[in-house]
Design an enzyme around this catalytic site. Sequence first.
Site, PDB file in Angstrom:
ATOM      1  N   HIS A   1      -2.762   7.761  -2.654  1.00 24.64           N
ATOM      2  CA  HIS A   1      -3.904   6.850  -2.705  1.00 24.64           C
ATOM      3  C   HIS A   1      -4.389   6.536  -1.287  1.00 24.64           C
ATOM      4  O   HIS A   1      -5.587   6.600  -1.006  1.00 24.64           O
ATOM      5  CB  HIS A   1      -3.510   5.568  -3.432  1.00 24.64           C
ATOM      6  CG  HIS A   1      -4.542   4.478  -3.365  1.00 24.64           C
ATOM      7  ND1 HIS A   1      -5.686   4.475  -4.137  1.00 24.64           N
ATOM      8  CD2 HIS A   1      -4.608   3.349  -2.615  1.00 24.64           C
ATOM      9  CE1 HIS A   1      -6.406   3.389  -3.863  1.00 24.64           C
ATOM     10  NE2 HIS A   1      -5.777   2.692  -2.945  1.00 24.64           N
TER      11      HIS A   1
ATOM     12  N   ARG B   1     -12.785   7.010   6.132  1.00 26.40           N
ATOM     13  CA  ARG B   1     -12.676   7.573   7.487  1.00 26.40           C
ATOM     14  C   ARG B   1     -12.344   9.063   7.369  1.00 26.40           C
ATOM     15  O   ARG B   1     -11.186   9.458   7.496  1.00 26.40           O
ATOM     16  CB  ARG B   1     -11.544   6.888   8.279  1.00 26.40           C
ATOM     17  CG  ARG B   1     -11.719   5.400   8.537  1.00 26.40           C
ATOM     18  CD  ARG B   1     -10.481   4.824   9.214  1.00 26.40           C
ATOM     19  NE  ARG B   1      -9.293   5.071   8.387  1.00 26.40           N
ATOM     20  CZ  ARG B   1      -8.885   4.283   7.394  1.00 26.40           C
ATOM     21  NH1 ARG B   1      -9.524   3.180   7.118  1.00 26.40           N
ATOM     22  NH2 ARG B   1      -7.816   4.608   6.678  1.00 26.40           N
TER      23      ARG B   1
ATOM     24  N   TYR C   1       0.878  -1.187   0.000  1.00 33.11           N
ATOM     25  CA  TYR C   1       0.000   0.000   0.000  1.00 33.11           C
ATOM     26  C   TYR C   1       0.907   1.227   0.000  1.00 33.11           C
ATOM     27  O   TYR C   1       0.761   2.119   0.817  1.00 33.11           O
ATOM     28  CB  TYR C   1      -0.847  -0.078   1.281  1.00 33.11           C
ATOM     29  CG  TYR C   1      -2.127   0.705   1.318  1.00 33.11           C
ATOM     30  CD1 TYR C   1      -3.039   0.674   0.271  1.00 33.11           C
ATOM     31  CD2 TYR C   1      -2.453   1.455   2.454  1.00 33.11           C
ATOM     32  CE1 TYR C   1      -4.235   1.368   0.355  1.00 33.11           C
ATOM     33  CE2 TYR C   1      -3.644   2.150   2.546  1.00 33.11           C
ATOM     34  CZ  TYR C   1      -4.539   2.107   1.493  1.00 33.11           C
ATOM     35  OH  TYR C   1      -5.727   2.789   1.581  1.00 33.11           O
TER      36      TYR C   1
ATOM     37  N   ASP D   1      -4.969  -4.451  -9.814  1.00 32.51           N
ATOM     38  CA  ASP D   1      -5.601  -5.107  -8.661  1.00 32.51           C
ATOM     39  C   ASP D   1      -7.080  -4.714  -8.645  1.00 32.51           C
ATOM     40  O   ASP D   1      -7.501  -3.855  -7.888  1.00 32.51           O
ATOM     41  CB  ASP D   1      -4.877  -4.651  -7.382  1.00 32.51           C
ATOM     42  CG  ASP D   1      -5.496  -5.230  -6.126  1.00 32.51           C
ATOM     43  OD1 ASP D   1      -6.114  -6.306  -6.213  1.00 32.51           O
ATOM     44  OD2 ASP D   1      -5.360  -4.599  -5.062  1.00 32.51           O
TER      45      ASP D   1
ATOM     46  N   GLU E   1      -7.095  -0.854  -9.999  1.00 32.90           N
ATOM     47  CA  GLU E   1      -6.028  -0.199  -9.250  1.00 32.90           C
ATOM     48  C   GLU E   1      -4.747  -0.262 -10.077  1.00 32.90           C
ATOM     49  O   GLU E   1      -4.328  -1.341 -10.514  1.00 32.90           O
ATOM     50  CB  GLU E   1      -5.813  -0.856  -7.877  1.00 32.90           C
ATOM     51  CG  GLU E   1      -6.959  -0.577  -6.917  1.00 32.90           C
ATOM     52  CD  GLU E   1      -6.657  -0.955  -5.465  1.00 32.90           C
ATOM     53  OE1 GLU E   1      -5.765  -1.801  -5.241  1.00 32.90           O
ATOM     54  OE2 GLU E   1      -7.330  -0.400  -4.569  1.00 32.90           O
TER      55      GLU E   1
ATOM     56  N   LYS F   1     -11.050  -8.424  -3.551  1.00 31.11           N
ATOM     57  CA  LYS F   1      -9.809  -8.298  -4.311  1.00 31.11           C
ATOM     58  C   LYS F   1      -9.400  -9.582  -5.018  1.00 31.11           C
ATOM     59  O   LYS F   1      -8.549  -9.539  -5.894  1.00 31.11           O
ATOM     60  CB  LYS F   1      -8.667  -7.921  -3.349  1.00 31.11           C
ATOM     61  CG  LYS F   1      -8.880  -6.621  -2.605  1.00 31.11           C
ATOM     62  CD  LYS F   1      -8.385  -5.455  -3.423  1.00 31.11           C
ATOM     63  CE  LYS F   1      -8.247  -4.206  -2.580  1.00 31.11           C
ATOM     64  NZ  LYS F   1      -7.665  -3.111  -3.373  1.00 31.11           N
TER      65      LYS F   1
ATOM     66  N   TYR G   1     -14.052  -5.224   5.043  1.00 33.31           N
ATOM     67  CA  TYR G   1     -12.614  -5.011   5.274  1.00 33.31           C
ATOM     68  C   TYR G   1     -12.224  -4.891   6.733  1.00 33.31           C
ATOM     69  O   TYR G   1     -11.056  -5.080   7.068  1.00 33.31           O
ATOM     70  CB  TYR G   1     -12.107  -3.815   4.466  1.00 33.31           C
ATOM     71  CG  TYR G   1     -12.174  -2.467   5.141  1.00 33.31           C
ATOM     72  CD1 TYR G   1     -10.993  -1.854   5.598  1.00 33.31           C
ATOM     73  CD2 TYR G   1     -13.379  -1.803   5.315  1.00 33.31           C
ATOM     74  CE1 TYR G   1     -11.041  -0.608   6.201  1.00 33.31           C
ATOM     75  CE2 TYR G   1     -13.426  -0.569   5.907  1.00 33.31           C
ATOM     76  CZ  TYR G   1     -12.257   0.025   6.355  1.00 33.31           C
ATOM     77  OH  TYR G   1     -12.312   1.247   6.942  1.00 33.31           O
TER      78      TYR G   1
ATOM     79  N   THR H   1      -1.753   0.940  -5.034  1.00 30.43           N
ATOM     80  CA  THR H   1      -2.163   1.878  -6.082  1.00 30.43           C
ATOM     81  C   THR H   1      -1.253   3.101  -6.097  1.00 30.43           C
ATOM     82  O   THR H   1      -1.012   3.710  -5.060  1.00 30.43           O
ATOM     83  CB  THR H   1      -3.618   2.307  -5.834  1.00 30.43           C
ATOM     84  OG1 THR H   1      -4.404   1.136  -5.696  1.00 30.43           O
ATOM     85  CG2 THR H   1      -4.138   3.143  -6.990  1.00 30.43           C
TER      86      THR H   1
ATOM     87  N   GLU I   1      -1.063  -0.422 -10.416  1.00 30.23           N
ATOM     88  CA  GLU I   1       0.040  -0.836  -9.548  1.00 30.23           C
ATOM     89  C   GLU I   1       1.191  -1.385 -10.378  1.00 30.23           C
ATOM     90  O   GLU I   1       1.022  -1.775 -11.531  1.00 30.23           O
ATOM     91  CB  GLU I   1      -0.413  -1.948  -8.577  1.00 30.23           C
ATOM     92  CG  GLU I   1      -1.615  -1.562  -7.732  1.00 30.23           C
ATOM     93  CD  GLU I   1      -1.824  -2.485  -6.530  1.00 30.23           C
ATOM     94  OE1 GLU I   1      -0.872  -3.214  -6.149  1.00 30.23           O
ATOM     95  OE2 GLU I   1      -2.938  -2.474  -5.977  1.00 30.23           O
TER      96      GLU I   1
HETATM   97 MN    MN Z   1      -4.140  -2.964  -4.340  1.00 30.17          MN
END
Ligand code: MN
Length: 442
Positions: A149, A158, A144, A248, A214, A268, A259, A374, A216
């Site tokens: 991102h 959040r 990550y 992804d 995504e 995913k 999650y 990402t 990547e």
């Molecule tokens: Mn990803």
Amino acid sequence: MSHAPARLDFSHDAALRSWVASANTPETDFPIQNLPLGVFRRAGSQEAFRPGVAIGEQIVDLPAACAAGIFSDAVAASLAGGEPGQLNAFMALGSAARLALRHALSESLSEGSPRQAALQSALVAQASAEYAVPCRIGDYTDFYTGIHHATAVGKLFRPDNPLLPNYKWVPIGYHGRSSSIGVSGQKFARPKGQTKGPNEEVPQLRPSHRLDYELELGVFVGQGNALGEPIAIDRAEDHAFGLVLLNDWSARDIQAWEYQPLGPFLAKNFASTISPWIVTLEALAPFRAPFTRADGDPQPLPYLDSEANRRQGNFDVSLEVLIQTQAMRDAGLASQRLSRSSYRDAYWTVAQMITHHAVNGCNLQPGDLLGSGTQSGARADQAGSLLELTAGGKNALTLANGETRTFLQDGDAVTLRGYCERSGFRRIGFGDCQGQVLAAKA
Ligand code: MN
């Protein structure tokens, strides 16, 4: 074994030209300075998949080149072991074998090479080829490392607490699933899963209606490490084989419901798409970039810090996402670019991902795949996912043909592209990483 990043040598010389004419065009992703590895066969044939190297619009069929006596015994032996049609055994040999193959191919494919006649018969046109995932991927871990991102997505999930306090200390990742990784050209049915709308009392099982991509990079592991033996950061790149593009695919509505507390799962693992060609660390040597931290951000803990990592831990890979909807395809319209970003903005480097992954003694194995997370740029229009580009589906994008998108519709094809440019060096690219969404299964 060298622990310095790959060095520049004759194979990076921008003046080097190939007797394969298509490798000398300015726009090719595969000039003689690149020489990425993949696994292919003639499309629609019953041939065995086998390793090859991209050169211009052609592929060097490596077993055929070996049979033609192009390579030294040592290079031929390095390609001979392991499961047929899988690069794992070659990957396990590390950088010395990779470099020997690169040098042999660079010499044999150069203009004026005495091996041209023998190698000519080992070429297969890319236009007539199909590809497979280039190795047995034992384990797939997605990191990550895109801080823009992570911040933008954090705001959506959040608003009061976008970037969690561990982000700037630990390279965050989760263990993904390798069985559903496919190569460019992958088509998959829209996934179904549990989703719960904001005004619904209970979840339902249904097709995702917030399906996303995504943007990547993927890092293929070369040499592994023994269980219980961490990898020092100055040796980390000895364990990296090369890079691919990685999409992804993500079902945001399934993700939002599932999650917490353990992270991504069925949102995913229904499909992930990689580009067919692995661009080696040697090919990427001219395109390294410093690893830096913004003022006020913590420096990495000592095990994630080194002089070499600070000087050139990052990779300067320009990235793009393109979309072609079913209506565009029907009208004969080419793909339209949605965004651009660069891998040089990654918050954690390849070496830091590898070192962190093994710091507890976890063993990486040849052919394992590490996703970068990402890669979005600092600006909103540089986002590497629709989740960010549409602010969580609130602001639809209008495409050139008048269609709008918040998330992906059935028939949409998404293409990732990546390339490296630097003054004084030949541009190299990754080829396309394309996948297409089909209707959900009835
Ligand atoms: Mn990803």
